[in-house]
Design a protein around this motif. Structure first.
Motif, PDB file in Angstrom:
ATOM      1  N   UNK A 105       0.844  -1.196   0.000  1.00 31.76           N
ATOM      2  CA  UNK A 105       0.000   0.000   0.000  1.00 31.76           C
ATOM      3  C   UNK A 105       0.868   1.231   0.000  1.00 31.76           C
ATOM      4  N   UNK A 106       0.511   2.212   0.807  1.00 33.64           N
ATOM      5  CA  UNK A 106       1.236   3.481   0.826  1.00 33.64           C
ATOM      6  C   UNK A 106       2.593   3.345   1.513  1.00 33.64           C
ATOM      7  N   UNK A 107       2.760   2.350   2.359  1.00 35.56           N
ATOM      8  CA  UNK A 107       3.950   2.161   3.195  1.00 35.56           C
ATOM      9  C   UNK A 107       4.060   3.325   4.180  1.00 35.56           C
ATOM     10  N   UNK A 108       5.186   4.044   4.259  1.00 32.87           N
ATOM     11  CA  UNK A 108       5.326   5.065   5.307  1.00 32.87           C
ATOM     12  C   UNK A 108       5.840   6.393   4.774  1.00 32.87           C
ATOM     13  N   UNK A 109       5.508   6.689   3.525  1.00 33.74           N
ATOM     14  CA  UNK A 109       5.928   7.959   2.931  1.00 33.74           C
ATOM     15  C   UNK A 109       4.742   8.649   2.259  1.00 33.74           C
ATOM     16  N   UNK A 129       0.668  -1.882   7.454  1.00 36.64           N
ATOM     17  CA  UNK A 129       2.107  -1.681   7.652  1.00 36.64           C
ATOM     18  C   UNK A 129       2.946  -1.876   6.397  1.00 36.64           C
ATOM     19  N   UNK A 130       4.084  -1.237   6.396  1.00 36.66           N
ATOM     20  CA  UNK A 130       5.070  -1.344   5.320  1.00 36.66           C
ATOM     21  C   UNK A 130       5.533  -2.793   5.171  1.00 36.66           C
ATOM     22  N   UNK A 131       5.639  -3.243   3.939  1.00 41.25           N
ATOM     23  CA  UNK A 131       6.075  -4.618   3.689  1.00 41.25           C
ATOM     24  C   UNK A 131       7.552  -4.787   4.039  1.00 41.25           C
ATOM     25  N   UNK A 132       7.862  -5.898   4.676  1.00 43.34           N
ATOM     26  CA  UNK A 132       9.234  -6.264   5.011  1.00 43.34           C
ATOM     27  C   UNK A 132       9.779  -7.182   3.914  1.00 43.34           C
ATOM     28  N   UNK A 133      10.823  -6.741   3.231  1.00 47.88           N
ATOM     29  CA  UNK A 133      11.366  -7.493   2.098  1.00 47.88           C
ATOM     30  C   UNK A 133      12.621  -8.289   2.455  1.00 47.88           C
ATOM     31  N   UNK A 134      13.010  -8.304   3.708  1.00 45.30           N
ATOM     32  CA  UNK A 134      14.336  -8.774   4.096  1.00 45.30           C
ATOM     33  C   UNK A 134      14.621 -10.209   3.683  1.00 45.30           C
ATOM     34  N   UNK A 135      13.832 -11.153   4.140  1.00 44.39           N
ATOM     35  CA  UNK A 135      14.174 -12.569   3.912  1.00 44.39           C
ATOM     36  C   UNK A 135      14.188 -12.937   2.423  1.00 44.39           C
TER      37      UNK A 135
END
Length: 347
Positions: free
Chosen positions: A188-192, A226-232
């Motif tokens: 979605x919009x994430x945090x910006x 919430x913002x998507x976590x792309x780490x793994x």
């Protein structure tokens, strides 16, 4: 003569007991994020981490810090504070992986005028969830109660993440004309862009408790996705080989962030017909009358991360990322020139 009663710290608005209670409340959440390299627990004057125990032989450290912008205003006004901590972690760790680094540990800073233990515990539980999903240990932080600096239930957040990589494996490197751009969908919009989001909502005459015009539930709850976590998934792609650069699409959108990882003399061409705006962003565009070029500079427009990859590895990496749960969109290519050139129509 009446003797004046001596003042206490509590009389000035600072509750030491509440701070201690919060530390005890969050210890289980922090402990659940332990990973190889974690040393000790909360409560010390500093936090320790053992890089050798984390598996690094010749590490380079990478650090990132960020906040969640005015998305925090919506969380405070709605009282829905249980996921804003995930945003805080994501904004930091998604930056770290763009350098090729694995996030190792995280510290948070929580500042408020009056410490509400229940609310603060929800925020930190969200931070712990974000850390756990990223394989990152929550090893410390700071809670500051500052009467007169914040009003009512207002609070502020900052996050600090540290990661590591073996020497020589930094990104970007070997970016060349013809490299393929793989976009990873946002949540979605994430945090910006939330200052603009809030203006659009104001113009539309809607409250945070109004039904969302673009999805289920309330408008406030939808905008707090919430913002998507792309780490793994992204770390797995880096380790598989063929990733030359990564761009986290934050403030500045696609237009400003992708050029940050391209060497001088190279630009990029992106096909806007390759994907569609998520419903929330389509609504913001329509309700705010926002021009297409402004959307591409203010929001992620549905693409939260861009991987710049070797053309010979693009298919395999796209499959790897999809198998890990990512929506992968082939966006275009690296080209001679400068900046981002768009083809097609943002819709």
């Amino acid at each position: 003569m009446t003797q004046k009663t001596g003042l206490t710290y509590a009389d000035s608005g600072v509750d030491i007991d509440a701070g201690n209670a919060l530390v005890e409340r969050i210890k289980p959440a922090a402990s659940a994020t332990r990973r190889p390299g974690t040393m000790g627990g909360l409560g010390g004057f500093g936090a320790l981490f053992d890089l050798r125990a984390a598996g690094y032989a010749d590490p380079v450290l990478v650090a990132a810090t960020d906040g969640v912008g005015t998305k925090l205003r919506i969380a405070i006004d709605t009282g829905l504070v249980d996921t804003i901590g995930i945003d805080l972690v994501a904004m930091c760790v998604n930056d770290l992986i763009c350098q090729g680094a694995e996030p190792l540990f995280f510290l948070d800073y929580f500042a408020t005028g009056h410490l509400d233990v229940d609310s603060a515990a929800q925020v930190v539980a969200g931070i712990a969830r974000g850390c756990a999903e990223s394989g990152c240990a929550l090893i410390g932080g700071e809670t500051a109660e500052m009467p007169g600096m914040y009003h009512g239930g207002d609070f502020d957040l900052a996050g600090f993440a540290v990661g590591a990589m073996e020497r020589g494996r930094h990104l970007p490197q070997e970016v060349a004309a013809g490299d393929v751009l793989l976009g990873l969908a946002s949540s979605g919009v994430h945090s910006n862009g939330y200052s603009l989001v809030r203006r659009v909502v104001e113009r539309a005459g809607l409250g945070w408790d109004a039904p969302a015009p673009f999805g289920e539930g309330t408008l406030g709850a939808q905008l707090l996705t919430p913002t998507r976590l792309y780490v793994r998934p992204v770390l797995a792609a880096i380790r598989a080989g063929g990733v030359h650069a990564l761009a986290h699409v934050t403030g500045g959108g696609l237009t400003e962030n992708l050029p940050r990882v391209l060497p001088e003399g190279l630009g990029a061409t992106i096909d806007l017909d390759a994907w569609r705006l998520p419903p929330v962003l389509a609504w913001l565009r329509e309700a705010g009358g926002i021009a297409g070029d402004e959307m591409l500079r203010a929001f992620n427009c549905g693409i939260g991360m861009i991987a710049v990859v070797d053309p010979a590895r693009a298919g395999a990496l796209a499959t790897l990322l999809r198998d890990a749960g990512e929506t992968v969109i082939p966006l275009g290519h690296v080209t001679p020139g400068a900046g981002v050139t768009y083809r097609g129509t943002l819709s």
